[in-house]
Write a protein that holds these residues in place. Structure first.
Motif, PDB file in Angstrom:
ATOM      1  N   LYS A  24       0.847  -1.193   0.000  1.00 17.50           N
ATOM      2  CA  LYS A  24       0.000   0.000   0.000  1.00 17.50           C
ATOM      3  C   LYS A  24       0.884   1.245   0.000  1.00 17.50           C
ATOM      4  CE  LYS A  24      -3.932   2.241   0.522  1.00 17.50           C
ATOM      5  NZ  LYS A  24      -3.365   3.545   0.093  1.00 17.50           N
ATOM      6  N   GLY A  25       0.679   2.110  -0.998  1.00 23.01           N
ATOM      7  CA  GLY A  25       1.454   3.338  -1.088  1.00 23.01           C
ATOM      8  C   GLY A  25       2.619   3.283  -2.056  1.00 23.01           C
ATOM      9  N   GLU A  26       2.851   2.130  -2.685  1.00 18.72           N
ATOM     10  CA  GLU A  26       4.018   2.010  -3.561  1.00 18.72           C
ATOM     11  C   GLU A  26       3.936   2.928  -4.782  1.00 18.72           C
ATOM     12  OE1 GLU A  26       4.223  -2.093  -4.504  1.00 18.72           O
ATOM     13  OE2 GLU A  26       2.277  -2.176  -5.507  1.00 18.72           O
ATOM     14  N   THR A  27       2.722   3.313  -5.177  1.00 17.27           N
ATOM     15  CA  THR A  27       2.575   4.260  -6.287  1.00 17.27           C
ATOM     16  C   THR A  27       2.128   5.634  -5.802  1.00 17.27           C
ATOM     17  OG1 THR A  27       0.305   3.473  -6.675  1.00 17.27           O
ATOM     18  CG2 THR A  27       2.075   2.468  -7.977  1.00 17.27           C
ATOM     19  N   SER A  28       1.296   5.681  -4.771  1.00 13.57           N
ATOM     20  CA  SER A  28       0.755   6.959  -4.280  1.00 13.57           C
ATOM     21  C   SER A  28       1.631   7.617  -3.224  1.00 13.57           C
ATOM     22  CB  SER A  28      -0.644   6.744  -3.695  1.00 13.57           C
ATOM     23  OG  SER A  28      -0.577   5.933  -2.524  1.00 13.57           O
ATOM     24  N   GLY A  29       2.449   6.816  -2.542  1.00 22.87           N
ATOM     25  CA  GLY A  29       3.232   7.347  -1.417  1.00 22.87           C
ATOM     26  C   GLY A  29       2.474   7.318  -0.110  1.00 22.87           C
TER      27      GLY A  29
END
Length: 209
Positions: free
Chosen positions: A50-55
């Motif tokens: 979770k967050g690997e693309t959005s941060g």
């Protein structure tokens, strides 16, 4: 569930439920190793952090199994919105921290101070001076709160009331009590069947059946 278990994601501080995901053994191990919550994507058939693309990562605090060992409770410190739609939670609710909850955190901090008694700590100094001095400080701060309530500003009332509550928490800890004991008593009094006169009489040893 083909090696998958549901993982309930909860904010460690606000206690709000943020989302539900699924983990397999590989996702679980990667979560532990990296400190970033990782799930198994049932649609893409692969791991995703979770967050690997959005941060907007979910920083791991703890993981617990439930009583049947078929569900995980994952406590996290979230970075940014959790839902892919941009909301704090997947139920479109605001992940708000209620400031009143800090009283419990402060009580735990004070209890730790009492146990460890670190140097250069004001709280440690109070515990060393004993119950009478702590009680005196509660009285002093209560009086200052009253004075500000009568002739001061709301800002000063809040300031002095904060001092009073802090010293009250220290006094409770000194007596082996905590804010939950006070909350429980208030909860009892909130009951419509609570008999104020009888409780006062019992407290003073004058109540007779």
């Amino acid at each position: 569930m083909d090696g998958l278990v549901p993982a309930i994601i909860q904010d460690a501080r606000t206690k709000n439920v943020l989302m539900l995901g699924f983990m397999n053994e590989e996702a679980y191990k990667k979560t532990i190793e990296t400190g970033k919550v990782t799930f198994w994507s049932r649609s893409r058939k692969c791991l995703w952090t979770k967050g690997e693309t959005s941060g907007n990562f979910l920083n791991l605090v703890s993981i617990k199994n439930d009583c049947d060992n078929d569900t995980l409770l994952v406590r996290v410190n979230p970075v940014g919105p959790v839902c892919h739609k941009g909301t704090d939670t997947c139920w479109a609710e605001d992940n708000v921290y209620e400031p009143v909850s800090f009283l419990s955190e402060l009580q735990e901090f004070i209890a730790k101070r009492k146990e460890e008694m670190p140097e250069n700590s004001y709280t440690t100094t109070l515990f060393k001076k004993g119950t009478k001095r702590i009680a005196q400080k509660v009285g002093e701060e209560a009086l200052e709160t009253v004075i500000e309530a009568v002739s001061g500003t709301n800002e000063k009332v809040v300031y002095e009331a904060s001092d009073m509550i802090y010293h009250l928490l220290v006094l409770l800890a000194d007596k082996g009590l905590n804010i939950n004991d006070v909350a429980l008593e208030l909860l009892k009094r909130h009951n419509p069947d609570w008999d104020k006169d009888r409780r006062i009489a019992k407290a003073h040893g004058t109540y007779k059946r």
